[in-house]
Design a protein around this motif. Structure first.
Motif: not given
Length: 454
Positions: A49-70
């Motif tokens: 759990l701590m590893k998941m919380l501390k994991t930094k976002k990878k390059k190209g994955q910051h502030d990704l918009p939601p997946i929505d086809g509308d």
């Protein structure tokens, strides 16, 4: 540890805690419950759990918009109540249906266990008035068809055959007694319906070349012939059968009850599309049907066409749902799949495919939304429905093809869903009128000349 040691550690812990942040967290989750849950984790789980919380976002994955086809926010056209129903259907499809479809699609089996859960949605016969039906706009019927097909086209087809074609035939062409007998039960999915029009030797030309016949012997109707590609027919409680009267040469409709002597439905095997749909080859051999089970207001193919006009709009929406499911699955994949240390969504060629897919999808969505508005305004014509069927079924083919392409080799695996959308798009392309037939309907309307072969 002594009591004084515990107190000291607690004071040091409180000094390190941002109380304002803690208050914000407490507004979103139940902190006592969260602490209780954390206390049950073992050392390995806590480290994970701590590893998941501390994991930094990878390059190209910051502030990704939601997946929505509308993309154009067409859901804003819905009232709050309609939006709630849309999300209710979406959650049902995601939670109850999606976990089952790949396995059942692969085995060509229908998940009968979902029918009981389907009943709770209370959505059968959406646009009909009375008989326990919701009496909502045709726009909502389209939205529901899209939401179902977004997860699985087969389940959407099962529902469309039952709620649209079968219930619609009774609603438009049945007597009041027939409506009272069947529609309330079908609305609750206590009785399941099917619709038999297409024949082995006559597809799009069924209006003028129907081979299934009926004749009246003074008391009952005797039906002979075959029907093919009839969805739900292997387990339906009532099947609408259309036949040509030997005396008047006019098309009539009949309610064939399960177990009717002279009626036989054989499941069609080895399909590459809509594998969950239980299509049947129906054989009628001196099938005896009482006059009371003849659709009393179906006296020619024009009456049959009323049903098809109403449901063809739903098939166009279904195409949109198939395309949306493929697009959203592909977009999700490209954000997770990495090549050369980067998500493939960050590459130009992949983004080009995604934008082409979204362009087609958005054009389709705006077209069918307007189509349903025409239907709700009671000015829908055959050519309106046919144009939407032509365009959406063609564009869906393009969308699913691009979705398969961005997935690479994984695009042919069921676990990523796109392969199923690719196959099912081929069925949408053909049923409820082929591209050629619907094109001729529109062509006749815009030119004034009929190019149909007599």
């Amino acid at each position: 540890m002594s009591i004084f040691g515990k107190v000291k550690n607690t004071i040091n812990l409180l000094k390190s805690v941002d109380m304002d942040q803690l208050a914000k967290i407490n507004e979103q989750i139940d902190l006592p419950e969260a602490m209780k849950a954390l206390g049950t984790l073992d050392e390995r789980q806590l480290k994970g759990l701590m590893k998941m919380l501390k994991t930094k976002k990878k390059k190209g994955q910051h502030d990704l918009p939601p997946i929505d086809g509308d993309f154009y926010n067409l859901d804003l056209k819905l009232t709050p109540e309609q939006r709630t129903l849309q999300l209710k259907v979406r959650n049902f499809m995601e939670d109850e249906v999606k976990p089952l479809v790949n396995d059942h699609w692969n085995r060509a089996k229908f998940p009968f266990e979902i029918i009981e859960k389907f009943k709770q949605l209370d959505i059968a016969g959406i646009p009909y008035e009375g008989y326990g039906c919701p009496n909502l706009p045709f726009l909502m019927e389209g939205i529901i068809a899209q939401e179902m097909a977004r997860v699985d086209v087969s389940i959407s087809t099962f529902f469309g055959v039952h709620s649209g074609l079968a219930m619609g035939s009774i609603y438009l062409c049945g007597s009041e007694e027939q409506k009272q007998e069947w529609l309330p039960q079908m609305q609750k999915l206590e009785k399941i319906g099917a619709f038999g029009l297409t024949e082995p030797n006559v597809g799009s030309g069924v209006a003028g070349g129907m081979e299934t016949t009926c004749r009246f012997d003074g008391k009952n109707w005797i039906l002979n012939g075959e029907k093919k590609w009839i969805g739900n027919a292997t387990f339906a409680d009532v099947i609408i059968i259309w036949a040509r009267d030997e005396d008047s040469n006019q098309v009539k409709g009949f309610l064939i009850r399960k177990g009717n002597p002279g009626f036989h439905a054989e499941k069609m095997e080895d399909k590459m599309a809509l594998r969950i749909v239980q299509n049947a080859l129906i054989t009628l051999t001196d099938c005896v049907v009482p006059e009371s089970d003849r659709l009393q207001n179906a006296n020619s193919f024009r009456d049959t066409a009323k049903v098809l006009r109403m449901t063809r709009a739903g098939v166009a929406w279904q195409a949109v749902g198939c395309a949306r499911g493929a697009y959203e699955s592909a977009l999700k994949y490209t954000k997770k799949r990495e090549q050369f240390g980067r998500p493939i969504a960050s590459y130009q060629l992949v983004q080009n495919h995604l934008v082409e897919m979204l362009s087609n999808l958005t054009a389709m969505q705006t077209m069918v939304t307007r189509l349903s508005e025409l239907q709700d305004q009671e000015i829908l014509t055959d050519e309106h429905a046919s144009l939407a069927k032509v365009f959406c079924s063609m564009r869906t083919r393009d969308v699913v093809s691009r979705a398969r392409e961005v997935l690479g080799g994984n695009g042919i695996l069921l676990e990523y869903d796109v392969a199923r959308f690719v196959a099912d798009a081929e069925a949408i392309y053909s049923y409820e009128g082929t591209k050629e037939i619907n094109s001729l309907i529109v062509g006749r309307a815009i030119t004034g000349y009929s190019a149909f072969v007599n």
